[in-house]
Design an enzyme around this catalytic site. Structure first.
Site, short mmCIF file in Angstrom:
data_model
loop_
_atom_site.label_atom_id
_atom_site.label_comp_id
_atom_site.label_asym_id
_atom_site.label_seq_id
_atom_site.Cartn_x
_atom_site.Cartn_y
_atom_site.Cartn_z
N GLU A 116 72.83 -41.61 -36.83
CA GLU A 116 73.89 -41.98 -35.68
C GLU A 116 73.20 -42.83 -34.72
O GLU A 116 72.05 -42.61 -34.59
CB GLU A 116 74.28 -40.63 -34.71
CG GLU A 116 75.12 -39.75 -35.65
CD GLU A 116 75.95 -38.55 -34.96
OE1 GLU A 116 77.04 -38.45 -35.02
OE2 GLU A 116 75.12 -37.96 -34.02
N CYS B 51 70.36 -46.77 -28.39
CA CYS B 51 69.42 -45.91 -28.77
C CYS B 51 69.44 -45.75 -30.41
O CYS B 51 70.42 -45.38 -30.83
CB CYS B 51 69.89 -44.53 -28.10
SG CYS B 51 68.86 -43.11 -28.60
N CYS C 167 64.67 -34.81 -38.92
CA CYS C 167 63.49 -34.87 -38.27
C CYS C 167 62.71 -33.49 -38.76
O CYS C 167 63.21 -32.42 -38.84
CB CYS C 167 63.93 -34.81 -36.74
SG CYS C 167 62.08 -34.86 -35.84
N CYS D 245 61.89 -29.18 -32.67
CA CYS D 245 62.07 -28.92 -31.39
C CYS D 245 63.19 -27.92 -31.17
O CYS D 245 64.29 -28.13 -31.58
CB CYS D 245 62.46 -30.29 -30.60
SG CYS D 245 61.10 -31.50 -30.60
N CYS E 250 67.04 -29.27 -29.97
CA CYS E 250 67.40 -30.48 -30.39
C CYS E 250 68.27 -30.09 -31.64
O CYS E 250 67.88 -29.39 -32.78
CB CYS E 250 66.42 -31.47 -30.85
SG CYS E 250 66.79 -32.87 -31.89
N GLY F 121 65.01 -38.37 -35.36
CA GLY F 121 63.73 -38.55 -35.86
C GLY F 121 62.74 -38.94 -34.80
O GLY F 121 62.96 -39.09 -33.63
N GLU F 122 61.42 -38.70 -35.32
CA GLU F 122 60.20 -38.90 -34.34
C GLU F 122 59.55 -40.23 -34.74
O GLU F 122 59.21 -40.55 -35.83
CB GLU F 122 59.21 -37.69 -34.65
CG GLU F 122 57.87 -38.11 -34.30
CD GLU F 122 57.44 -38.33 -32.64
OE1 GLU F 122 58.18 -37.73 -31.95
OE2 GLU F 122 57.02 -39.74 -32.55
N ASN G 298 58.38 -32.03 -21.16
CA ASN G 298 59.19 -30.89 -21.28
C ASN G 298 58.87 -29.61 -21.01
O ASN G 298 59.52 -28.60 -20.84
CB ASN G 298 59.84 -30.60 -23.06
CG ASN G 298 60.68 -32.09 -23.13
OD1 ASN G 298 61.17 -32.72 -22.27
ND2 ASN G 298 60.74 -32.32 -24.38
N CYS H 52 71.29 -36.92 -25.41
CA CYS H 52 70.15 -36.62 -25.78
C CYS H 52 69.80 -35.22 -26.59
O CYS H 52 70.21 -34.13 -26.03
CB CYS H 52 68.78 -36.64 -24.78
SG CYS H 52 68.43 -38.14 -23.99
S1 SF4 Z 1 64.72 -35.70 -33.05
FE1 SF4 Z 1 63.20 -35.64 -31.47
S2 SF4 Z 1 63.96 -33.95 -30.24
FE2 SF4 Z 1 64.68 -33.61 -32.09
S3 SF4 Z 1 63.46 -32.46 -33.34
FE3 SF4 Z 1 62.74 -34.60 -33.68
S4 SF4 Z 1 61.15 -35.12 -32.43
FE4 SF4 Z 1 62.02 -33.15 -31.84
#
Ligand code: SF4
Length: 355
Positions: free
Chosen positions: A94, A107, A114, A118, A121, A170-171, A226, A344
């Site tokens: 997305e 974005c 990922c 977290c 998320c 994703g990171e 955070n 987010c």
């Molecule tokens: S996408 Fe961003 S907020 Fe979500 S788990 Fe991965 S690093 Fe964490």
């Protein structure tokens, strides 16, 4: 697309120059190819009119130009648009377009899923499926740009992408090599030519990658902090166990000292009863003393799949007030596109069997 062919959008300028040199062509053909792809945004080699017929045939036999399939576009009541794109292997990602006061911020995602886990998320629930290729990162921008051109815009509205944030699925620093290569083409004068100050990469804090990031690119960095204590941060972001707050802030401070023009922001999600107390605000003041970092305070986007909640408005105001009285500039960032799950932490893929 043939599996044996090379996707030109995965190649850097140097790699393209080598390709053309190998065929006895002058290296400037590589620059011309980039211009066709990223400036004129063509989809086929046969549209490249300053290449000879033979060269176009050679390119078609050896390479191709990938694109993404748009599966769905959802538009929020605030004008935000969420794109669901299908990749060549059937996976989906997305991407979010946020038009606001003449600016179009996109974005983008950098991975399918990922692995950072977290707790707040939705992407985390998928785990990591795979890294995105350079072409898949860039194609998100090319597809959104195309849709902006096609959409009939009011004269005062821009139909160009003005800002890019890597805050989608994703990171980014976990897909370091591809992200850096994509950033090179995004900012290159013959590529998408976006100013580095208009691009922000967001990280949960892979501290061991931050110094290298600083050496390889001038784009901005946003750190998702955070929490104000390691205990709470580790419970929300397991990554914190490996890279605690103090280590992260040390890396961020060196990044700032080495290039004071680069914008560094901290992102802080306010969660009711978890990260929004007065004590949190005071601890934050102590942690950030002496450095001019701006903080984006992001009220949590409540979602039926997660138990966390957004704090009451007065709590959010109080938190910001404490920072202000200690000369810390903060901005309350209300997420956009909540009604279409584009805010987010709300992005996720469809399983290839879903439609
Ligand atoms: S996408 Fe961003 S907020 Fe979500 S788990 Fe991965 S690093 Fe964490």
């Amino acid at each position: 697309m043939s599996k044996d062919k090379v996707d030109c959008k995965n190649l850097s300028l140097t790699e393209l120059e080598n390709l053309f040199s190998g065929w006895g062509e002058p290296p400037f053909r590589a620059t011309q190819l980039l211009q066709w792809i990223y400036k004129k945004k063509v989809h086929h080699f046969n549209e490249m009119s300053n290449f000879s017929y033979e060269l176009r045939q050679k390119l078609s036999a050896f390479a191709y130009l990938s694109s993404l399939k748009t599966k769905k576009i959802q538009t929020s009541s605030d004008g935000t648009q969420k794109f669901l794109f299908e990749l060549e292997d059937g996976e989906t990602i997305e991407t979010v377009l946020m038009p606001h006061r003449g600016r179009n911020t996109v974005c983008i995602s950098t991975q399918v899923g990922c692995r950072m886990k977290c707790k707040f998320c939705l992407t985390a629930k998928q785990g990591l499926i795979r890294h995105l290729k350079v072409s898949e990162i860039l194609n998100q921008l090319l597809e959104v740009q195309l849709s902006l051109r096609v959409a009939s815009c009011a004269p005062w509205q821009s139909n160009r992408i003005t800002n890019v944030v890597m805050m989608g699925m994703g990171e980014p620093l976990d897909n370091f090599t591809n992200v850096i290569s994509a950033l090179e083409l995004m900012t290159h004068p013959h590529g998408l030519e976006l100013a580095p100050r208009r691009i922000t990469v967001s990280t949960v804090g892979l501290a061991h990658k931050i110094a290298e990031f600083g050496k390889k690119t001038n784009v901005n960095l946003a750190l998702s902090l955070n929490a104000s204590s390691n205990e709470v941060r580790t419970s929300l972001m397991p990554m914190n166990k490996a890279y605690p707050i103090e280590r992260l802030l040390e890396e961020i401070r060196s990044l700032y000292k080495n290039n004071k023009k680069r914008k560094i922001m901290l992102e802080y999600i306010l969660m009711d009863g978890i990260t929004d107390s007065d004590e949190d605000a005071y601890r934050l003041v102590k942690l950030l003393k002496g450095f001019p970092f701006k903080i984006n305070l992001i009220p949590f986007n409540s979602h039926s799949d997660l138990t966390y909640r957004e704090p009451p408005l007065e709590r959010i105001d109080r938190f910001q007030e404490i920072l202000k009285t200690h000369d810390i500039f903060s901005f309350i960032r209300w997420s956009k596109g909540r009604d279409v799950s584009a805010a987010c932490g709300q992005l996720r893929s469809l399983h290839p069997t879903q439609s």
